[in-house]
Design a protein around this motif. Structure first.
Motif, PDB file in Angstrom:
ATOM      1  N   GLY A 172     -18.465  -6.126 -43.852  1.00 19.90           N
ATOM      2  CA  GLY A 172     -19.490  -5.725 -42.582  1.00 19.90           C
ATOM      3  C   GLY A 172     -18.422  -4.989 -41.535  1.00 19.90           C
ATOM      4  O   GLY A 172     -19.004  -4.314 -40.934  1.00 19.90           O
ATOM      5  N   GLY A 173     -17.254  -5.687 -41.448  1.00 11.93           N
ATOM      6  CA  GLY A 173     -16.464  -4.858 -40.495  1.00 11.93           C
ATOM      7  C   GLY A 173     -15.884  -3.219 -40.913  1.00 11.93           C
ATOM      8  O   GLY A 173     -16.346  -2.610 -41.789  1.00 11.93           O
ATOM      9  N   GLU A 174     -15.105  -2.897 -39.794  1.00 15.69           N
ATOM     10  CA  GLU A 174     -14.435  -1.541 -39.968  1.00 15.69           C
ATOM     11  C   GLU A 174     -12.996  -1.410 -39.567  1.00 15.69           C
ATOM     12  O   GLU A 174     -12.711  -2.155 -38.527  1.00 15.69           O
ATOM     13  N   VAL A 175     -12.427  -0.509 -40.008  1.00 16.17           N
ATOM     14  CA  VAL A 175     -11.215  -0.383 -39.623  1.00 16.17           C
ATOM     15  C   VAL A 175     -10.641   1.214 -39.672  1.00 16.17           C
ATOM     16  O   VAL A 175     -11.326   2.023 -40.629  1.00 16.17           O
ATOM     17  N   GLY A 176      -9.980   1.765 -38.737  1.00 14.55           N
ATOM     18  CA  GLY A 176      -9.651   2.954 -38.611  1.00 14.55           C
ATOM     19  C   GLY A 176      -8.010   3.106 -38.432  1.00 14.55           C
ATOM     20  O   GLY A 176      -7.456   2.265 -37.817  1.00 14.55           O
ATOM     21  N   ALA A 177      -7.842   4.333 -38.788  1.00 15.97           N
ATOM     22  CA  ALA A 177      -6.180   4.782 -38.685  1.00 15.97           C
ATOM     23  C   ALA A 177      -5.988   6.323 -38.212  1.00 15.97           C
ATOM     24  O   ALA A 177      -6.834   6.896 -38.848  1.00 15.97           O
ATOM     25  N   LEU A 178      -5.217   6.419 -37.399  1.00 18.95           N
ATOM     26  CA  LEU A 178      -5.055   7.950 -36.922  1.00 18.95           C
ATOM     27  C   LEU A 178      -3.382   7.849 -36.594  1.00 18.95           C
ATOM     28  O   LEU A 178      -2.639   7.121 -36.376  1.00 18.95           O
ATOM     29  N   VAL A 179      -3.211   9.070 -37.392  1.00 18.77           N
ATOM     30  CA  VAL A 179      -1.754   9.558 -36.949  1.00 18.77           C
ATOM     31  C   VAL A 179      -1.803  11.068 -36.654  1.00 18.77           C
ATOM     32  O   VAL A 179      -2.153  11.715 -37.377  1.00 18.77           O
ATOM     33  N   SER A 180      -0.959  11.183 -35.448  1.00 16.58           N
ATOM     34  CA  SER A 180      -0.920  12.687 -35.000  1.00 16.58           C
ATOM     35  C   SER A 180       0.359  12.978 -34.659  1.00 16.58           C
ATOM     36  O   SER A 180       1.336  12.313 -34.149  1.00 16.58           O
ATOM     37  N   VAL A 181       1.025  14.211 -34.995  1.00 17.93           N
ATOM     38  CA  VAL A 181       2.325  14.596 -34.605  1.00 17.93           C
ATOM     39  C   VAL A 181       2.532  16.004 -34.166  1.00 17.93           C
ATOM     40  O   VAL A 181       1.483  16.896 -34.149  1.00 17.93           O
ATOM     41  N   SER A 182       3.432  16.075 -33.280  1.00 16.30           N
ATOM     42  CA  SER A 182       3.638  17.433 -32.796  1.00 16.30           C
ATOM     43  C   SER A 182       5.009  17.763 -32.555  1.00 16.30           C
ATOM     44  O   SER A 182       5.910  16.812 -32.154  1.00 16.30           O
ATOM     45  N   GLY A 183       5.364  18.996 -32.679  1.00 16.34           N
ATOM     46  CA  GLY A 183       6.808  19.365 -32.366  1.00 16.34           C
ATOM     47  C   GLY A 183       6.971  20.828 -31.886  1.00 16.34           C
ATOM     48  O   GLY A 183       6.021  21.753 -32.122  1.00 16.34           O
ATOM     49  N   ASN A 184       7.699  21.009 -30.954  1.00 11.17           N
ATOM     50  CA  ASN A 184       7.909  22.531 -30.402  1.00 11.17           C
ATOM     51  C   ASN A 184       9.277  22.934 -30.147  1.00 11.17           C
ATOM     52  O   ASN A 184      10.268  21.748 -29.739  1.00 11.17           O
TER      53      ASN A 184
END
Length: 902
Positions: free
Chosen positions: A226-238
């Motif tokens: 009944g629980g919940e898990v989340g993951a996020l990856v964001s990258v940027s280059g310039n």
């Protein structure tokens, strides 16, 4: 600190001495300076449940894009308890401007300055003493108090909140305010999110195509229990290629002259040097943000965030150095009614060109691990934070002497910047140059912090007090800095002897300038090649009689500082009715103990160690009165502090011996270990009317009583047996800063159908203030106190932004204007000259951006910057027409991009 430089020729032009040393040191430091102040905050308010930065529900319809981001920002401002202005990303990967610093220039009360192709400094209500945080946590660059805002990739940012007043649960450290940069977390989204974007950027003058690319993937999953898990990856280059140019007059001083040449005048005012700086650069930034969230049940949540940022900048300074006073005077034209030279012709001048090749590197990490627990009327949270930042700078600077007999025409005062023309010799011919001097330096600065905080909030229910909240925070930060001091090394064979052509591959022509030939005739000269200097320092060192190894760090220029802070706060929410008007707000106080241990060296080379133990109590009262459903009277009173920058506490002083042009005294500059915290008592009041979605008008007033404000001044100090005019940061006495901010944002509904979707943002700021500070025209120690304005404060500034958004099309035209201001009271002239203060003329800036949605999830964009092609100009003293200093020209850019979201 950055590599510094001085210059004291030992041939006939040896009278350059102090003047030229100050010029080179000032310019090299300015071109390498790292950014500034920071602390930490937690948001005292939260966004309404279900609202996000991209899509705002409005009854029966949905608005997204730029107008949606303005609605989000307005909603946060309206619902917040403290004084706050927000900027929200209009889409994933699309912040409203290229950098966080660029976007901030349109916030009421914020003023910016530019250099090296971007906004590089930000002040709130005229003060640079601001805190910077990331997701509510302290973040910094090197040994500075704050992060370089331009180092956070804009494509990672969900929004930026500018807190102009504080609450007790916010970390101390910014008398001007706090800028909080918000990144995204996986629970911000309903499920799977994929996005990518990119832009290509062409500068009108810059060499090479610049680019920006970013991507984000985020998802959340239900667990079997009944629980919940989340993951996020964001990258940027310039990668950004830039090119700026300035032409300059430096250090106006009296010079003897034959009265027959100067209309009977025996002394005329001339700059020590006049010339040009052309600064191309290749700047790269990358950022990676990883966020994890785990919610085992509705009461408990764990999370971890990691941000890594990297900055690399290979940039050059092509330095053309003319000397109007070191030649045979032939013609002199004075400004009518003065002894100031407007134009002169001289023969056989001493002349130098210089190539300064820099390689700057910055790396930074922030890791946060935390937990939140909620049950019934209680909320509790705890977090552990780790910050690490390192700056490594390297600079190889080679001066070369021009030896061909020539005639120099200096047009010093022409309204558009200095113009120099050279005849009778070729400044582009490599055979006309000899080696003169070498500056070969490196510096390392590192800072590390471990912090822990815990907060508990208890809801009281009905009654005058709505909730109680308290917490503690403990942090320890270690900052260290070291640098070399290899300055102005003469070639082994002597100055002006060795042909530059004797070093294979050494030289090249400087890049063509931004200024037209009519504005600066001496364009595209010969000097060292910056890439050769960066890649082959060993060859250059051997030519100057040195070993091939990099210079050692000078132990007497190093310092370390360990700062431990203990903080606790207690605040209470209150709510009551004042007649027919509901009132709500917060009251409380934060108590801080700061323990500091500093180790370094005095100007004499003797080691110094100092310990400080300070206590501060910061009370706060903030709230708002609802006069009508959408009309608010907001108020705040409180006390704030700003700690001195670590580098300002460095006791090291760099000294220059007395010279002919410098008079009887030598000069010096450095830090001040005796600096105290800056204290401010703050009062704010505003009236805000929110009459529609993305439409409101507000009028705010503020008043600051400031004690101990830090500004840089000079006074006479005896070091050893010699008197020096030493420039240091020093605490001023008491002062005040007050002003008014007006904002009007509107998307009118009464317009004809073809204009539906048109709107505007406008804001205007007036700031006035003075403080009792050491007299910059006095050499006494201590100098008497006089009333002075605050440096960096423009009295007037405003923004006008026109917006049109209809269907799939969106466009914005943004104009920014800033009034003249004092840049520094610490110019290169002697304190008694009357020209030590440097002022900046008013400046403006115009940008355009547009986007078109090809499909619901695919958008193309176009942006253009610096459409007015305006110039920056400053001057010595109080007359811009008589003593011009710099005229700077910035590049214009055009950008095309695409964004995709799944």
């Amino acid at each position: 600190m950055k590599p510094t430089r001085s210059h004291t020729p030992d041939q006939p032009p040896a009278i350059l001495g102090r003047s030229f040393a100050i010029l080179r040191t000032t310019l090299a430091c300015a071109l390498l300076a790292a950014a500034a102040s920071a602390q930490e905050t937690t948001n005292p308010t939260t966004r309404p449940p279900g609202a996000d930065d991209e899509t705002i529900g409005l009854g029966e319809f949905v608005v997204s894009g730029l107008r949606g981001s303005l609605m989000t920002a307005q909603e946060f401002k309206q619902n917040a308890v403290p004084f706050i202005d927000s900027i929200a990303a209009q889409d994933i990967g699309k912040f409203p401007d290229n950098t966080v610093a660029d976007a901030l220039q349109r916030v009421p009360g914020i003023q910016v300055a530019r250099d090296n192709g971007e906004v590089n400094s930000v002040v709130i209500r005229g003060l640079p003493n601001l805190g910077t945080t990331l997701n509510g946590h302290e973040i910094f660059t090197g040994t500075g108090r704050g992060v370089a805002l331009q180092d956070i990739p804009a494509e990672l940012v969900a929004g930026v909140d500018v807190y102009k007043t504080s609450t007790p649960d916010q970390i101390e450290g910014g008398i001007a305010g706090v800028i909080d940069i918000r990144l995204r977390r996986p629970f911000d989204f309903a499920g799977l999110e994929l996005s990518a974007g990119g832009r290509v950027i062409e500068g009108k003058e810059a060499d090479g195509t610049s680019w920006v690319a970013s991507g984000l993937v985020s998802d959340r999953w239900k667990l079997p229990n009944g629980g919940e898990v989340g993951a996020l990856v964001s990258v940027s280059g310039n990668r950004y290629h830039f090119k700026d140019q300035r032409v300059f007059n430096f250090l106006w001083e009296p010079v003897p002259i034959d009265p027959a040449l100067a209309g009977g005048q025996s002394t005329v005012m001339l700059p020590v040097t006049a010339g040009s700086l052309l600064t191309p650069g290749d700047r790269r930034r990358t950022g990676t943000n990883v966020s994890l969230q785990w919610r085992p049940n509705q009461q408990l949540e764990f999370y971890a965030d990691v941000l890594y940022t990297q900055y690399r900048n290979e940039h050059d300074v092509n330095f053309f150095i003319g000397f109007p006073r070191f030649g045979e005077f032939q013609e002199v034209t004075l400004v009518p009614g003065t002894n100031i030279v407007a134009r002169e012709v001289t023969a056989n001048n001493f002349h130098l060109n210089s190539t300064q090749a820099f390689d700057d590197k910055t790396d930074g990490y922030q890791t946060v691990v935390g937990a939140k627990w909620t049950r019934d009327n209680v909320k509790a949270s705890t977090e552990a934070i780790y910050n690490w930042s390192r700056i490594k700078n390297r600079g190889v600077i080679v001066d070369v002497q021009y030896v061909e007999p020539s005639t120099f025409t200096f047009d010093l005062i022409n309204g558009g910047g200095t113009n120099i023309d050279i005849t009778g010799g070729d400044i582009r011919d490599e055979n006309n140059y000899r080696l003169w001097g070498l500056f070969d330096n490196r510096s390392h600065a590192k800072s590390e912090q471990i912090a822990w905080k815990a907060d508990v909030e208890y809801q009281l229910g009905s009654g005058l007090l709505t909730h109680l909240k308290g917490g503690v925070r403990v942090a320890e930060r270690d900052a260290t800095s070291r640098q070399s001091s290899r300055n102005d090394i003469a070639p082994a064979a002597g100055r002006g002897v060795v042909p530059t052509t004797s070093i294979q591959g050494f030289g090249s022509l400087a890049p063509d300038g931004l200024f037209d030939r009519g504005e600066f005739g001496a364009s595209n000269w010969y000097a060292g090649d910056a890439d050769f200097q960066r890649d082959n320092p060993e060859i250059i060192r051997q030519a100057f009689g040195l070993g091939t190894a990099a210079p050692d760090f000078n132990p007497t220029l190093a310092f370390s500082d360990t700062e431990t802070t203990y903080a606790a706060y207690l605040q209470a929410g209150y709510k009551f009715d004042a007649g027919a008007f509901p009132v709500e707000g917060l009251i409380g106080a934060r108590v801080i103990n700061t323990q500091e241990k500093l180790e370094g060296y005095l100007a004499s080379g003797e080691p110094i160690s100092s310990d400080k133990d300070d206590w501060d109590v910061l009370p706060t009262l903030v709230g708002r009165v609802r006069l009508r459903p959408n009309l608010y009277l907001r108020y705040s009173a409180g006390r704030t502090i700003t700690r001195p920058n670590f580098v300002d506490l460095n006791p090291v002083v760099t000294l220059f011996a007395p010279t002919t042009t410098g008079g009887a005294l030598g000069t010096g500059s450095g830090g001040n270990p005796e600096l105290k915290n800056v204290e401010s008592t703050n009062y704010d009041l505003s009236l805000e009317y929110y009459f529609a979605k993305a439409s409101y008008v507000s009028l705010a007033g503020f008043y600051r009583e400031i004690d101990g404000y830090v500004q840089t001044f000079a006074s006479i100090e005896t070091i050893g047996d010699t008197d020096y005019i030493v420039t240091r940061p020093r605490n001023s006495d008491k002062g005040h800063l007050d002003g008014v901010e007006f904002t009007y944002q509107h998307f009118p509904e009464f317009l004809p159908s073809f204009l539906q979707g048109f709107g505007w943002q406008t804001n205007f700021t007036y700031i006035e203030g003075q403080n009792r500070a050491p007299d910059p025209t006095s050499t006494a120690n201590p100098a008497p106190l006089v009333e002075l304005p605050y440096a960096q404060v423009s009295k007037y500034s405003y923004n006008i932004v026109a917006i049109y958004e209809r269907g799939r099309f969106s466009a914005r035209l943004a104009y920014n204007w800033r009034d003249k201001y004092v840049d520094t009271f610490n110019g290169p002239n002697s304190p008694t000259s009357g020209l030590r203060t440097i002022r900046v003329k008013d400046t403006d800036w115009l940008n355009f951006s547009a986007s078109f949605a090809l499909r619901e999830n695919l958008t193309i964009t176009f942006d253009a910057t610096n459409l007015l092609d305006q110039k920056f100009q400053d001057y010595f003293g109080d007359n811009a027409d008589l003593y011009p200093r710099d005229t700077r020209h910035f590049d214009r850019t055009y950008e095309v991009g695409v964004r995709y979201r799944y």
